[in-house]
Scaffold this motif. Sequence first.
Motif, PDB file in Angstrom:
ATOM      1  N   LYS A   1       0.824  -1.210   0.000  1.00  0.00           N
ATOM      2  CA  LYS A   1       0.000   0.000   0.000  1.00  0.00           C
ATOM      3  C   LYS A   1       0.860   1.265   0.000  1.00  0.00           C
ATOM      4  CE  LYS A   1      -3.773  -2.196   2.543  1.00  0.00           C
ATOM      5  NZ  LYS A   1      -3.233  -3.045   3.636  1.00  0.00           N
ATOM      6  N   THR A   2       2.172   1.104   0.006  1.00  0.00           N
ATOM      7  CA  THR A   2       3.058   2.262   0.156  1.00  0.00           C
ATOM      8  C   THR A   2       3.459   2.830  -1.210  1.00  0.00           C
ATOM      9  OG1 THR A   2       5.126   1.020   0.054  1.00  0.00           O
ATOM     10  CG2 THR A   2       4.037   1.102   2.184  1.00  0.00           C
TER      11      THR A   2
ATOM     12  N   GLN B   1       2.487  -0.750  15.225  1.00  0.00           N
ATOM     13  CA  GLN B   1       1.953   0.310  14.368  1.00  0.00           C
ATOM     14  C   GLN B   1       2.898   1.503  14.442  1.00  0.00           C
ATOM     15  OE1 GLN B   1      -0.877  -0.284  12.527  1.00  0.00           O
ATOM     16  NE2 GLN B   1      -0.712  -2.328  13.442  1.00  0.00           N
ATOM     17  N   ARG B   2       3.350   1.973  13.297  1.00  0.00           N
ATOM     18  CA  ARG B   2       4.243   3.146  13.270  1.00  0.00           C
ATOM     19  C   ARG B   2       4.423   3.622  11.831  1.00  0.00           C
ATOM     20  NH1 ARG B   2      10.076   0.314  14.435  1.00  0.00           N
ATOM     21  NH2 ARG B   2       9.932  -1.300  12.868  1.00  0.00           N
ATOM     22  N   LYS B   3       5.127   4.747  11.711  1.00  0.00           N
ATOM     23  CA  LYS B   3       5.517   5.202  10.376  1.00  0.00           C
ATOM     24  C   LYS B   3       6.732   4.399   9.942  1.00  0.00           C
ATOM     25  CE  LYS B   3       3.666   9.773  10.888  1.00  0.00           C
ATOM     26  NZ  LYS B   3       3.775  11.180  10.523  1.00  0.00           N
ATOM     27  N   LEU B   4       6.787   4.057   8.655  1.00  0.00           N
ATOM     28  CA  LEU B   4       7.889   3.220   8.180  1.00  0.00           C
ATOM     29  C   LEU B   4       9.151   4.039   7.914  1.00  0.00           C
ATOM     30  CD1 LEU B   4       6.007   0.909   5.631  1.00  0.00           C
ATOM     31  CD2 LEU B   4       6.110   0.788   8.120  1.00  0.00           C
ATOM     32  N   VAL B   5       8.978   5.346   7.848  1.00  0.00           N
ATOM     33  CA  VAL B   5      10.123   6.225   7.574  1.00  0.00           C
ATOM     34  C   VAL B   5      10.106   7.401   8.557  1.00  0.00           C
ATOM     35  CG1 VAL B   5      10.470   5.685   5.125  1.00  0.00           C
ATOM     36  CG2 VAL B   5       8.708   7.316   5.773  1.00  0.00           C
ATOM     37  N   LYS B   6      11.137   8.244   8.486  1.00  0.00           N
ATOM     38  CA  LYS B   6      11.236   9.391   9.410  1.00  0.00           C
ATOM     39  C   LYS B   6      10.029  10.318   9.222  1.00  0.00           C
ATOM     40  CE  LYS B   6      14.387  11.586   6.152  1.00  0.00           C
ATOM     41  NZ  LYS B   6      15.752  11.977   5.845  1.00  0.00           N
TER      42      LYS B   6
ATOM     43  N   GLU C   1       9.517  13.475   8.869  1.00  0.00           N
ATOM     44  CA  GLU C   1       9.550  14.539   7.855  1.00  0.00           C
ATOM     45  C   GLU C   1       8.926  14.111   6.538  1.00  0.00           C
ATOM     46  OE1 GLU C   1      11.980  13.627  10.102  1.00  0.00           O
ATOM     47  OE2 GLU C   1      13.837  14.386   9.175  1.00  0.00           O
ATOM     48  N   LEU C   2       8.890  12.841   6.247  1.00  0.00           N
ATOM     49  CA  LEU C   2       8.386  12.380   4.957  1.00  0.00           C
ATOM     50  C   LEU C   2       6.854  12.267   4.921  1.00  0.00           C
ATOM     51  CD1 LEU C   2      11.109   9.743   3.941  1.00  0.00           C
ATOM     52  CD2 LEU C   2      10.962  12.141   3.320  1.00  0.00           C
ATOM     53  N   ASN C   3       6.229  12.586   6.083  1.00  0.00           N
ATOM     54  CA  ASN C   3       4.763  12.651   6.133  1.00  0.00           C
ATOM     55  C   ASN C   3       4.025  11.435   5.582  1.00  0.00           C
ATOM     56  OD1 ASN C   3       4.282  15.134   7.372  1.00  0.00           O
ATOM     57  ND2 ASN C   3       4.981  16.185   5.506  1.00  0.00           N
ATOM     58  N   THR C   4       4.383  10.292   6.049  1.00  0.00           N
ATOM     59  CA  THR C   4       3.676   9.073   5.636  1.00  0.00           C
ATOM     60  C   THR C   4       2.743   8.667   6.781  1.00  0.00           C
ATOM     61  OG1 THR C   4       5.452   7.716   6.488  1.00  0.00           O
ATOM     62  CG2 THR C   4       5.540   8.241   4.137  1.00  0.00           C
ATOM     63  N   PRO C   5       1.682   7.902   6.477  1.00  0.00           N
ATOM     64  CA  PRO C   5       0.765   7.501   7.547  1.00  0.00           C
ATOM     65  C   PRO C   5       1.351   6.400   8.437  1.00  0.00           C
ATOM     66  CG  PRO C   5       0.094   6.517   5.466  1.00  0.00           C
ATOM     67  CD  PRO C   5       1.255   7.405   5.157  1.00  0.00           C
ATOM     68  N   ILE C   6       0.695   6.200   9.581  1.00  0.00           N
ATOM     69  CA  ILE C   6       1.070   5.086  10.458  1.00  0.00           C
ATOM     70  C   ILE C   6       0.564   3.793   9.817  1.00  0.00           C
ATOM     71  CG2 ILE C   6       0.495   4.016  12.690  1.00  0.00           C
ATOM     72  CD1 ILE C   6       0.705   6.874  13.861  1.00  0.00           C
TER      73      ILE C   6
END
Length: 454
Positions: A172-173, A235-240, A242-247
């Motif tokens: 889904k990423t 459950q977490r963001k896969l990246v730092k 700053e990259l504004n990705t969902p959990i």
Amino acid sequence: MFLNKKRSFLLAALSLSLAASLFYCIFTKPKDKPIPVDEVFSQAPWSKPLPILPPLAGVGEVRAENCGRCHVEIYAEWKTSTHANALSDLQFQSELSKSSSPRWLCLNCHTPVANQRETLVNYLNNGDYRTPIEEPNPDFDPKMKAEGVTCAVCHVRLDEQGNSYVLGANGKTKPPHPVKIIPDKLKNRCLDCHNANYVLDDQLVCAFKTGNELEQSGNSHGKLACGSCHMGELQRKLVKPELNTPIRTSHKHSFIGGGVPKKFELYEKQILGGYRTGLKINPIQWKQKGNDLEYSVSLTNEKAAHNIPTGDPERFILLKISVLDSKGKSLATKVIKFGQEWEWYPKARLVADTRILPGETKVWKDLFVGIKKDQSKIVFEIYHTRLKESNAEHMRKNSENVSSDDLRKKISKIENHYPFSSIVHKEDIDLNSGKSRVYSPEELFRISKNRRGE
Ligand code: HEC
Ligand code: HEC
Ligand code: HEC
Ligand code: HEC
Ligand code: HEC
């Protein structure tokens, strides 16, 4: 006469051919014949490293360090793992320094990408694993070498055009790098190294069967992959951020195993990484006959869907039971060991296997008959051992052969740098009151961190 003549002719012919074969032996030794590795090992996944992986679009060199620029948390977890230490491991380095060690083969699982290799082996002289034909590798990346079982080992592959892409399982990423989603391929990658059975010769046997053990555990545990337990979900963001990705649903990358890390400072990461012992000491049943107590103890492999211990044949578990007097002095001790017992000479052979199967319970009855109630305490301890003193002693003795100064120093005092074993359960029972105190995992790892040697 005729007969005689014929005989002498025969004799002459025989001696001539003998001389000829002798001549052949002395002057024309059979020529060395290079045989492809793939032919000798019928393309076993561990017989060669992954091919050279070129820089990944949007990322650059496929080093863990680079993945870590965005996947900050996952990188930090992996960095504490046994995988990240698979090359620096002092025991591995010690074994690698032996003249008899087939280094090229060992490195195929401990530094498994061609980019990590100074030399590459595509042919074996006469098909013998002891005479590899090593060729220099122009794409060698020394930084990546140090990363051992690095991200790319599981996650980076080549497409038909020879470009690197990331192998993923989510889908889904929308990453800035190319991905292909093949969940089973990623999840089953573990088996290439952790389920390798091969007899190279009388002394060199690879006997990792964790995958078979998992399979044999059958339906009792449902359909599980190695990662179901060794890569806990969170459950977490896969990246730092700053990259504004969902959990999203993510997986711990600490690859915690039996609770004996490769360095003392890594004890602190065991609980954080998701450690739990697979063993349960079942309610200690005790009978009372007048003033005499009788103890039984049972151990169940409750949480591992493979044998305990699994993996390296030298691992073993010790169950130690002691009766103490009121001053804490030991009155009696019983030690029960379980694991595999191998005989290495003249031919490697499994002589005994007392490991606990998934779901199995082992019971030891009437351990101490006639313990008196006024004898204070009974203590149950479980130790998980990775390196035993007799092997450590070999390592110290052979440390002179290790070429790097730093490694030689460390291996000569291995007990100060490398945990041999951990205490994974401790429980005291007061014989008077019957009250028990079970040590927490935090307390146990604190004790383990301060132990040295056996
Ligand atoms: C420049 C930043 C960046 C770098 C460097 C980077 N990634 Fe990613 N990666 C991302 C982003 C952003 C996502 C998508 C995250 C999301 O949508 O939650 C992602 C997703 C992924 C996924 C999940 C794909 C899926 O859908 O299953 C994997 C696996 C992955 N990256 C592995 C790697 C590996 C291995 C490296 C190093 C070779 C790497 N990444 C380097 C930014 C990066
Ligand atoms: C098929 C892949 C594979 C090959 C080939 C391989 N290893 Fe390993 N090695 C592993 C795995 C998987 C483990 C982890 C097993 C465990 O933790 O119980 C391991 C662990 C080890 C350990 C750590 C043992 C411990 O208890 O901490 C040492 C030392 C080691 N290997 C040495 C070698 C040497 C020397 C060679 C070459 C003769 C070699 N390995 C070849 C896969 C491999
Ligand atoms: C390319 C080979 C390779 C692959 C693939 C691989 N491993 Fe490993 N693994 C190793 C080696 C080598 C070690 C041991 C390193 C050492 O002890 O020096 C190891 C160690 C471990 C340990 C640590 C055991 C302990 O007690 O410290 C766990 C757990 C583990 N692997 C789980 C996995 C899982 C889960 C996967 C798949 C998602 C996987 N491995 C894939 C080679 C591999
Ligand atoms: C031993 C194999 C192995 C290694 C090494 C490894 N991963 Fe993974 N990784 C996996 C598996 C398996 C999954 C999928 C788990 C699932 O979906 O059940 C995964 C999932 C991911 C994901 C998707 C999100 C998530 O957490 O499930 C990202 C991103 C990722 N890995 C990045 C990395 C990075 C970055 C590194 C190196 C720092 C790395 N991985 C090292 C096996 C590995
Ligand atoms: C149902 C959960 C579960 C599954 C599935 C699982 N493991 Fe484990 N594994 C554990 C537990 C719990 C331990 C700790 C055992 C102990 O007490 O030492 C462990 C320990 C290990 C160890 C360290 C050696 C040891 O005996 O402690 C290795 C290596 C390992 N597992 C590899 C694997 C591999 C490879 C797979 C997949 C084939 C796998 N595991 C599947 C739960 C699991």
